[in-house]
Write an enzyme that holds these catalytic residues in place. Structure first.
Site, PDB file in Angstrom:
ATOM      1  CB  SER A 142      -9.099  16.803   3.934  1.00  0.00           C
ATOM      2  OG  SER A 142      -9.793  17.007   5.155  1.00  0.00           O
ATOM      3  CE1 TYR A 167      -8.007  22.347   3.920  1.00  0.00           C
ATOM      4  CE2 TYR A 167      -9.747  20.907   4.698  1.00  0.00           C
ATOM      5  CZ  TYR A 167      -8.409  21.170   4.532  1.00  0.00           C
ATOM      6  OH  TYR A 167      -7.462  20.270   4.961  1.00  0.00           O
TER       7      TYR A 167
END
Ligand SMILES: NC(=O)c1ccc[n+]([C@@H]2O[C@H](COP(=O)([O-])OP(=O)(O)OC[C@H]3O[C@@H](n4cnc5c(N)ncnc54)[C@H](O)[C@@H]3O)[C@@H](O)[C@H]2O)c1
Length: 262
Positions: A142, A167
């Site tokens: 990501s 994350y």
């Protein structure tokens, strides 16, 4: 187009969002797709969608954070289709992400699924890909892995605890894992690359990213574009296909040019 004709692909977390889009596209391109999901109804639904469009798919209940589950997943697919050509490590905690949970336990859980899950799945498919002398592993990273500048803003002046950046850290780990595994597995004809999507309009994104922020990200992108799941799938098809045979260890930002602008 049949760019993946004859190939067998395991796509984890393929019950919704980006994973579902990858599964549908891979099937359209001629691949047999194992929809590996922890959410049975969603996974089974995607298999039905593929089959009703004339494709071939199987649902595999899998928890990527559970070693035995990943071993069973690989064995089931190999028993059914005799080979595992592609592993797309897409599963991750995103829709259910507790953004403000900075506890140690939760950090461990996010790392366990998002970072160690791809490693466990890689270990599970390795014997089959090694025996074939060829395989493609695609990790889902990501743009969040590189958002160091945002970290300062996340730390409020009146904060009493250090954020865990669970994350982002998990995706930075995915990038490192991509490089190490590419270096280690290349000698067996196994390519390991990653896709780092920018903010993509899945249900999970709509839950976490307000419209105003999505609009701002669009304006911050070189292409002035909002990304939809189908904007990401073509890169995965390329990385799964023979066209990418000479490419390994790369993390490709598919983000309409957000990351490169810094
Ligand atoms: N949507 C975005 O903007 C975006 C951007 C960059 C990266 N990503 C990454 O792409 C992937 C998919 O994103 P999404 O928006 O579709 O998210 P999502 O949360 O909607 O989908 C994740 C899928 O993984 C499954 N899953 C979760 N834990 C699992 C486990 N332990 N074992 C097996 N399956 C499990 C979920 O059931 C779900 O179907 C994630 O890895 C996410 O981090 C998304």
């Amino acid at each position: 187009m049949n760019r993946l004709a004859g190939k067998t692909a395991i796509i984890t977390g393929a019950g919704q969002g980006l994973g579902r889009a990858y599964a549908l596209r891979f099937a359209q391109e001629g691949a047999r797709v194992a929809v590996a999901e922890i959410n049975n109804p969603n996974g089974e639904q995607v298999v039905k969608e593929i089959e009703s469009a004339g494709g071939e798919a199987v649902f595999v209940h899998a928890d990527v954070s559970d070693e035995q589950s990943t071993l069973d997943m690989a064995q089931l697919v190999a028993d059914k289709w005799s080979r595992i050509d592609v592993l797309l490590n897409n599963a991750g905690i995103f829709f259910d992400l507790e953004q403000r949970n900075n506890s140690l336990d939760y950090l461990k859980r996010v790392l366990e699924v998002n970072m160690l899950g791809p490693w466990l799945c890689t270990r599970a498919v390795f014997p089959f890909m090694k025996a074939q002398g060829k395989g493609k592993i695609i990790n889902q990273s990501s743009g969040a892995a590189w958002m160091y500048a945002m970290a300062g803003y996340a730390m409020r002046a009146d904060a009493t605890e250090v954020p865990s950046f669970h994350y982002s850290l998990s995706k930075a780990g995915v990038n490192a894992h991509t490089h190490y595994m590419a270096a280690a597995l290349g000698q067996f004809g196994i390519n390991v690359n990653a896709i780092a999507p920018g903010v993509t309009m899945t249900e999970a994104t709509k839950k976490h990213v307000p419209d105003s922020m999505a609009g701002m990200i669009k304006m911050m992108s070189a292409l002035r574009k909002t990304l939809e799941p189908d904007d990401i799938t073509g890169t995965a098809v390329f990385l799964a296909s023979d066209d990418s045979d000479p490419i390994t260890g790369q993390v490709i930002a598919v983000d309409a040019g957000v990351t490169m602008l810094g």
